[in-house]
Motif scaffolding. Sequence first.
Motif, short mmCIF file in Angstrom:
data_model
loop_
_atom_site.label_atom_id
_atom_site.label_comp_id
_atom_site.label_asym_id
_atom_site.label_seq_id
_atom_site.Cartn_x
_atom_site.Cartn_y
_atom_site.Cartn_z
N GLU A 39 40.29 86.61 25.98
CA GLU A 39 39.65 86.18 27.26
C GLU A 39 39.09 87.33 27.92
O GLU A 39 38.01 87.36 28.48
N TRP A 61 46.13 91.87 10.81
CA TRP A 61 46.73 91.03 11.47
C TRP A 61 47.31 89.82 10.43
O TRP A 61 46.44 89.40 9.52
N HIS A 64 50.09 92.00 24.45
CA HIS A 64 49.12 91.04 25.48
C HIS A 64 48.19 90.43 24.35
O HIS A 64 47.05 90.06 24.67
N HIS A 65 48.69 90.02 23.16
CA HIS A 65 47.63 89.22 22.03
C HIS A 65 46.95 88.02 22.81
O HIS A 65 45.79 87.99 22.63
N ASP A 66 47.66 87.22 23.63
CA ASP A 66 47.00 86.08 23.92
C ASP A 66 46.18 86.22 25.28
O ASP A 66 44.98 85.27 25.46
N LYS A 67 46.25 87.55 25.98
CA LYS A 67 45.44 87.49 27.09
C LYS A 67 44.19 88.52 26.84
O LYS A 67 43.19 88.44 27.48
N ASN A 126 51.19 86.87 14.20
CA ASN A 126 51.14 88.10 15.43
C ASN A 126 51.60 89.20 15.15
O ASN A 126 51.69 89.98 16.19
N VAL A 179 41.34 89.01 17.25
CA VAL A 179 41.60 88.56 18.14
C VAL A 179 40.60 87.83 18.88
O VAL A 179 40.94 86.71 19.65
N THR A 180 39.27 88.17 18.62
CA THR A 180 38.04 87.41 19.48
C THR A 180 37.54 86.47 18.44
O THR A 180 36.62 85.90 18.79
#
Length: 962
Positions: free
Chosen positions: A752, A495, A746-749, A498, A565-566
């Motif tokens: 969570e 990464w 769907h990077h932002d979702k 984005n 991502v996390t």
Amino acid sequence: MKTDFKRINAAALSSIERILSHWLPGGKRNGHEYQAINPTRSDSKLGSFSINLNTGAWADFASDDKGGDLVALVAYLEGSKQSDAAKRLAEFLGMASEKTAPPKRATSAPKNAGSAITPPKANKAAWRALLPVPSDAPPPFSIHSKHGKPSIRWEYRNEAGQLLCLVYRFEPKNEGERKQFFPLTYCGDGTGAHAWRWQGLPDPRPLYRLDKLTANPGAPVVVCEGEKAADAAALLFPDAVCTTMLNGAQSPHKTNWQPLAGRVVWLWPDNDEAGRECMVKVAALVRDAGAASVEAFNLDSFARHPAGDIDVPEFGGLRPLPEKWDAADAVAEGCTTGHVAILMQSHELLQPVPAETSAHAAESKHPAPAVDAGGEQLPHFHCNEQGVWYFGRNDEGNNMPPLWVCSRLDITATTRDAKNESWGRLLEFDDLDGTHHAWAMPMELLSGDGNEYRRMLLSMGLQIAASGKARNLLTQYIQTAQVEQRARCVDRTGWHGNVFVMPDRTIGASDDERILFQSASATPGTFRQKGKPFTWQANVAALCAGNSRLVFAVSSAFAAPLLHVTGMESGGVHMRGDSSTGKTTALRAAASVWGGVEYLQRWRATDNGLEALAAQHSDCLLVLDELSQVDPKAAGEAAYMLANGSGKARANRNGGLRDPASWRILFLSSGEAGLSEHMAEAKKKPKAGQEIRLLDIPADAGAGFGMFEKLHQYANGATFSKAITEATGKHYGTAAQPYLARLVEHHDKVAEWIKKAQREFAHAHVDEGAGGQVHRAALRFALIGAAGELATKWQITGWQPGEAMQAAVTCYKAWLAQRGGAGNLEELNMLAQVRRFFEAHGEARFTDWDRTASNSDGHAPRTIQRAGYRKHNNAVDDEGKAIYLEDGKRATHTEYYVFPETFKQEVCAGFDYRVVCKLLDRLGCLMMEGNSYTRKERLPGGEGNVRCYRITHKLMEGGSDE
């Protein structure tokens, strides 16, 4: 005047089957003979009347009638004279209507010069084409008096499908001769005489397949040079109408191009100057006729040799196209509709047609060299499908022939890093198999002799000229190329903002500029691909289903990009077990998500090597087989380094500090021993942080098949393991990219969703009193399970929903069980070491409290290397009541009084004694005095009041927390 029976018989013999089917229909071929019913007698059965197909001799064995040639046969069947039969045959074959041989004085002319198929010039203008050909017209000629039998003939028809004329092709009979084309038209002379004549149609001439054009008004039109090429093009473009003009390239201006009004037209020139010039003219005529668009095929697109089968078309290596190469040659070489479809998708097959006739020079194999104001050739490079060419001058200043430098190599961007340093070039090319390669090459590799960068290019499949001059020219070509596009380069995968950067591609689009991977030490081919995503799913992922360790290993491959991502830390999972349990098979299955056999790495590497591997696998799965291959002394440090995400600080060539390599990584490991056991070989004790960074999972799943639980249709674990190994060798590298594309989308979702899955995992499977290390480990297990569920949700694995998470739960419980509990590992190790000391030395190094004075023989007991004293007290419960054993005896418990230095140096060896004391105090195993860990005790044997550590009986009973 004499009839030329010999010539007529020879012509008839060349068309014997046509003649026999006309005069003797219903017959049957039997070897080299033709058997028929004899119409001159009462004959009802094949077999008696036969004709030799090689010689024309015939015989009827029932009547003894026979003859030596076809003229005699026709005379026999019609009951006529042989001269009349010869005339009938000549007319049938379209030969001479004359009965005499030419005068002897015409010795310079061929023997058949007086034939009716070559009428006197004075009569030529009298014959006019009858269009369309009347239905009662005789059959057209089958041979030519001079050129013999044609190799092929083509029919020209009008919009309604009615015949207009034919075009015959005759192959050369002798070396050095050219093939011949003759149109044949049915004509009348105005006096009532009709005949087939070897002449063309009046202007404007019709297009070939005019009836197909009318029947398919919306289809694109392919215009070729010649009927044979048009027929071949029709095989490659079944949805188009392929046509040509009568008389080929000689006179396109005499053709009626109006039927192409409003049509999409593609031109296919022959690969020569005349062909290109012809199509430039055709383009102008078609535009004038009102075509919707006109483009020409870029012949350089066909320079890659077609390969593969019908269902899976592929391309081989580059080769220069021969002169006059056309669509017929493409079909002969194996080109199919599949190959053409690939070329059409590349958007390089069609190109605009220049309006001026001189523009064809740009399409030639070697383009016209650049010239200066005085018309002298300027040294420069040119790149086309045949490769990179150098146009230059020799030492005398004269222009040289073009010099081939290498196969096609496009320089598409100039690269540099975030500091505007590490400048490079993006090099793109196709190898001999048609596989595309893109390499961001650091410019620093051009320093020196350039062997390093050429080695890299050769290993990736670029063809480079062998001469030293050409090699130096390649360096010059790359270094001096003027490239407008800029790109930002990075030296690690994964990464960057984005977008996800891989060595050969970038997934996602950056808002600022293009981002590329650039490294002088990159290993080509690590992220190879073979097969399709659905074939990987059906052949690899499907076999993993039902096997917790296999599903967990593959899920870990999908989990690697989720660290960023996390926001989770790097770490690894180690599968430990005996040989031949299937550990390497699981690693191969996981590696197949990202690449092929080369993706599986080994622990056997230097620190520098591991750093380079980690940087090249950042945010990807790093697979390391055989932990035993790394030095036991360095194993712990290697695990720490990989999990910490950065390499050693080093000096650069100038003595300054070089930026250390960095990465985010999830690594999957295997070995017969775990990290702690392997380190123990070098008498090194693992720290808790090392083991939590590399989670140790037993490879044996407990089902009797080693690592496997479900063998699907296979007989045993060995054959099942072999099947997975073979599948991973045929289908690999295709699952990661669609997965990454969905992650980018769907990077932002995703973050969570993963964190929610981790919370649910911890709530369901982690005890409330578990240590912090167990919580950290549980997060990694949950991450891997959730990654597998994401890949399943996005239809990449084909597994049932919930299978990946259940595999993570199974592996988590197996890890917890072999670990020995849910407490912090360092505390468990401390407690185990203290207990082990007293178990090993309780009787040998601790003097019994009550036996210090003397033993049965009157001598005081002797304790070697005394560590302290032990005291046996009567056991009582929490209420102070005595505890009795089953035999009625009073139960006792043992306390230890340990000398301070022995406790610090031996009991707590390798640990901070203060931390050990805090743990023992919390567990009720250490009796303190105020805030002091030691107590003043009056020891027996004349020791007096001394400070010591008083260890209670709860140590051996497990401590108050357990």
